[in-house]
Design a protein around this motif. Structure first.
Motif, PDB file in Angstrom:
ATOM      1  N   SER A 115       0.833  -1.204   0.000  1.00 23.81           N
ATOM      2  CA  SER A 115       0.000   0.000   0.000  1.00 23.81           C
ATOM      3  C   SER A 115       0.867   1.255   0.000  1.00 23.81           C
ATOM      4  N   SER A 116       0.352   2.309  -0.583  1.00 18.14           N
ATOM      5  CA  SER A 116       1.060   3.595  -0.558  1.00 18.14           C
ATOM      6  C   SER A 116       0.621   4.450   0.623  1.00 18.14           C
ATOM      7  N   ASN A 117      -0.309   3.933   1.441  1.00 16.84           N
ATOM      8  CA  ASN A 117      -0.881   4.740   2.523  1.00 16.84           C
ATOM      9  C   ASN A 117      -0.196   4.556   3.870  1.00 16.84           C
ATOM     10  N   LEU A 118       0.550   3.460   4.056  1.00 19.06           N
ATOM     11  CA  LEU A 118       1.210   3.235   5.337  1.00 19.06           C
ATOM     12  C   LEU A 118       2.333   4.253   5.506  1.00 19.06           C
ATOM     13  N   LYS A 119       2.266   5.044   6.584  1.00 19.65           N
ATOM     14  CA  LYS A 119       3.224   6.131   6.784  1.00 19.65           C
ATOM     15  C   LYS A 119       4.075   5.995   8.043  1.00 19.65           C
ATOM     16  N   TRP A 120       3.545   5.273   9.054  1.00 16.66           N
ATOM     17  CA  TRP A 120       4.260   5.239  10.335  1.00 16.66           C
ATOM     18  C   TRP A 120       3.952   3.938  11.064  1.00 16.66           C
ATOM     19  N   VAL A 121       4.999   3.323  11.589  1.00 17.62           N
ATOM     20  CA  VAL A 121       4.862   2.127  12.417  1.00 17.62           C
ATOM     21  C   VAL A 121       5.461   2.414  13.783  1.00 17.62           C
ATOM     22  N   GLN A 122       4.675   2.173  14.830  1.00 22.48           N
ATOM     23  CA  GLN A 122       5.147   2.282  16.214  1.00 22.48           C
ATOM     24  C   GLN A 122       5.399   0.870  16.732  1.00 22.48           C
ATOM     25  N   SER A 123       6.665   0.527  16.904  1.00 24.46           N
ATOM     26  CA  SER A 123       7.009  -0.781  17.450  1.00 24.46           C
ATOM     27  C   SER A 123       6.687  -0.817  18.941  1.00 24.46           C
ATOM     28  N   ILE A 124       6.298  -1.987  19.432  1.00 25.06           N
ATOM     29  CA  ILE A 124       6.014  -2.111  20.860  1.00 25.06           C
ATOM     30  C   ILE A 124       7.259  -2.457  21.661  1.00 25.06           C
ATOM     31  N   SER A 125       8.329  -2.808  20.967  1.00 31.29           N
ATOM     32  CA  SER A 125       9.565  -3.178  21.646  1.00 31.29           C
ATOM     33  C   SER A 125      10.665  -2.195  21.292  1.00 31.29           C
ATOM     34  N   ALA A 126      11.763  -2.261  22.062  1.00 34.89           N
ATOM     35  CA  ALA A 126      12.914  -1.410  21.741  1.00 34.89           C
ATOM     36  C   ALA A 126      13.645  -1.946  20.520  1.00 34.89           C
ATOM     37  N   GLY A 127      13.785  -3.273  20.448  1.00 33.08           N
ATOM     38  CA  GLY A 127      14.442  -3.890  19.306  1.00 33.08           C
ATOM     39  C   GLY A 127      13.525  -3.921  18.093  1.00 33.08           C
ATOM     40  N   GLN A 153      37.107  -5.826  24.029  1.00 36.15           N
ATOM     41  CA  GLN A 153      38.003  -6.877  24.523  1.00 36.15           C
ATOM     42  C   GLN A 153      39.075  -6.341  25.456  1.00 36.15           C
ATOM     43  N   GLU A 154      39.355  -5.049  25.381  1.00 34.73           N
ATOM     44  CA  GLU A 154      40.330  -4.446  26.288  1.00 34.73           C
ATOM     45  C   GLU A 154      39.750  -4.293  27.692  1.00 34.73           C
ATOM     46  N   VAL A 155      38.454  -4.058  27.784  1.00 34.05           N
ATOM     47  CA  VAL A 155      37.803  -3.785  29.067  1.00 34.05           C
ATOM     48  C   VAL A 155      37.376  -5.066  29.775  1.00 34.05           C
ATOM     49  N   LEU A 156      37.029  -6.087  29.018  1.00 28.57           N
ATOM     50  CA  LEU A 156      36.451  -7.301  29.594  1.00 28.57           C
ATOM     51  C   LEU A 156      37.280  -7.928  30.721  1.00 28.57           C
ATOM     52  N   PRO A 157      38.607  -8.003  30.626  1.00 24.82           N
ATOM     53  CA  PRO A 157      39.356  -8.647  31.724  1.00 24.82           C
ATOM     54  C   PRO A 157      39.232  -7.938  33.061  1.00 24.82           C
ATOM     55  N   GLU A 158      38.784  -6.670  33.064  1.00 28.68           N
ATOM     56  CA  GLU A 158      38.742  -5.873  34.295  1.00 28.68           C
ATOM     57  C   GLU A 158      37.443  -6.027  35.079  1.00 28.68           C
ATOM     58  N   VAL A 159      36.389  -6.629  34.467  1.00 30.35           N
ATOM     59  CA  VAL A 159      35.058  -6.516  35.068  1.00 30.35           C
ATOM     60  C   VAL A 159      34.544  -7.855  35.583  1.00 30.35           C
ATOM     61  N   ASP A 160      33.607  -7.745  36.546  1.00 34.68           N
ATOM     62  CA  ASP A 160      33.040  -8.925  37.204  1.00 34.68           C
ATOM     63  C   ASP A 160      31.693  -9.334  36.612  1.00 34.68           C
ATOM     64  N   PHE A 161      30.923  -8.345  36.132  1.00 33.77           N
ATOM     65  CA  PHE A 161      29.625  -8.612  35.524  1.00 33.77           C
ATOM     66  C   PHE A 161      29.574  -7.925  34.159  1.00 33.77           C
ATOM     67  N   VAL A 162      29.101  -8.645  33.161  1.00 35.34           N
ATOM     68  CA  VAL A 162      28.980  -8.116  31.798  1.00 35.34           C
ATOM     69  C   VAL A 162      27.514  -8.224  31.393  1.00 35.34           C
ATOM     70  N   VAL A 163      26.887  -7.081  31.117  1.00 35.32           N
ATOM     71  CA  VAL A 163      25.467  -7.055  30.767  1.00 35.32           C
ATOM     72  C   VAL A 163      25.316  -6.596  29.323  1.00 35.32           C
ATOM     73  N   ASN A 164      24.765  -7.450  28.477  1.00 36.19           N
ATOM     74  CA  ASN A 164      24.542  -7.086  27.078  1.00 36.19           C
ATOM     75  C   ASN A 164      23.107  -6.636  26.876  1.00 36.19           C
ATOM     76  N   ILE A 165      22.939  -5.378  26.428  1.00 36.03           N
ATOM     77  CA  ILE A 165      21.610  -4.879  26.064  1.00 36.03           C
ATOM     78  C   ILE A 165      21.668  -4.176  24.716  1.00 36.03           C
ATOM     79  N   LEU A 166      22.604  -4.598  23.872  1.00 36.14           N
ATOM     80  CA  LEU A 166      22.759  -3.978  22.561  1.00 36.14           C
ATOM     81  C   LEU A 166      21.600  -4.341  21.637  1.00 36.14           C
ATOM     82  N   PRO A 167      21.220  -3.433  20.746  1.00 37.03           N
ATOM     83  CA  PRO A 167      20.288  -3.805  19.674  1.00 37.03           C
ATOM     84  C   PRO A 167      20.995  -4.724  18.684  1.00 37.03           C
ATOM     85  N   LEU A 168      20.228  -5.402  17.854  1.00 37.18           N
ATOM     86  CA  LEU A 168      20.817  -6.307  16.871  1.00 37.18           C
ATOM     87  C   LEU A 168      21.026  -5.567  15.555  1.00 37.18           C
ATOM     88  N   THR A 169      22.277  -5.451  15.156  1.00 35.20           N
ATOM     89  CA  THR A 169      22.653  -4.826  13.893  1.00 35.20           C
ATOM     90  C   THR A 169      23.678  -5.733  13.218  1.00 35.20           C
TER      91      THR A 169
END
Length: 315
Positions: free
Chosen positions: A58-70, A185-201
């Protein structure tokens, strides 16, 4: 004259439908579509893949609001070609995901997951249970958006030291230090907890692979509340078996639901939750706080005021 339709892929409470009618009196709000309705959908609140082909035709769809962050599951290339606006639900799940992460940190540090397994086997662990202080532990938050900043705020109250990773290494609220993704990879050896919340690209797909896990501290805990496909699962299993890290708490997976015969289910150093970190009380109210603001700006200027996704970047 054809109807101008705001379509929602799920029901919403009457109070919100009334607000939509007040803001957009020239539109019809529908949660069910007939074939003849599809060409008249201008705004989609959520995305129903069953309607995808005809909505995009359709040529009428103009905007999509996703319900999630990803938004990686959406046809971003098609949206871009057709100049369809996209906004996401970034920020809606911040508190819920933060509490999920805090629960993991506390549960692991006080041996609660180990105790639960022992209870199912009627074993008394006594002082042999794993426990550690939280104060002074370093946590690396990979992704410094709404959720990352909320996590940083909460862990500060636990006297943890918070570092952040984002694309460029720009400063982020609540992070004592920030680094670029290339410095991971430079930072990882220094930390105790690693939390991944990156979007998928393209850049983050398969990011956590054998090479990255080799840089973890052997006592580190990996928490994935981002996207399942950012982790090469077999590489994570091998890293855990080699004791390249201590524990993994996984809420998202490359394949969902996780197959019943998957080896992760039987690993003592893994906590599996079934994509529940983002479950949010009063979700409708929080989503509408984004959608209604954008609805007003869309009708006034055909622009979105908040949470607009840059389609070329994927977030």
């Amino acid at each position: 004259m054809s109807e101008r339709i705001i379509y929602a892929d799920r029901p919403f409470r009457d109070e919100f439908i009334e607000e939509i009618h007040t803001i957009a009196p020239g539109y019809v709000f529908k949660t069910e579509l007939q074939p003849e309705d599809l060409p008249n959908v201008e705004i989609s609140l959520g995305w129903n893949s069953n309607y995808q082909e005809k909505l995009l035709a359709s040529s009428n769809l103009k905007w999509v609001q996703s319900i999630s962050a990803g938004v990686d599951q959406l046809p971003l290339e098609a949206f871009s070609k057709k100049h369809i606006l996209l906004s996401n639900g970034s920020g809606i799940h911040s508190e819920s995901i933060t509490e999920h992460v805090l629960g993991i940190i506390l549960g692991y540090s006080r041996g609660l997951f180990q105790a639960q397994r022992a209870q199912s086997e009627m074993k008394w662990l006594g002082s042999s249970i794993h426990y550690q202080p939280i104060q002074g532990k370093k946590i690396l938050i990979i992704g410094t958006g709404h959720i990352g900043k909320m996590i940083a705020k909460k862990v500060k109250a636990l006297d943890m030291i918070c570092y952040g990773i984002n694309t460029s290494g720009h400063p982020a609220e609540g992070m004592e230090k920030t680094f670029s993704l290339k410095q991971l990879q430079e930072v990882l050896p220094e930390v105790d907890f690693v939390v991944n919340i990156l979007p998928l690209t393209e850049e983050t797909t398969g990011l956590f692979d054998q090479h990255i896990f080799e840089h973890f501290d052997s006592k580190a805990v990996f928490i994935n509340v981002g996207r399942g496909a950012s982790v090469k699962t077999q590489d994570l299993i091998q890293a855990l078996n080699k004791q390249q890290l201590s524990f993994a708490a996984l809420d998202v997976f490359e394949e969902e639901p996780l197959p019943q015969n998957h080896p992760l289910w039987k690993m003592d150093n893994v906590l599996i939750t079934s994509h529940i970190a983002g479950l949010t009380p009063d979700f409708q109210k929080k989503l509408m706080s984004v959608f209604l603001i954008n609805l007003k700006s869309y009708l006034a200027t055909h622009d979105l005021q908040t949470n607009q996704v840059k389609l070329s970047a994927g977030y």
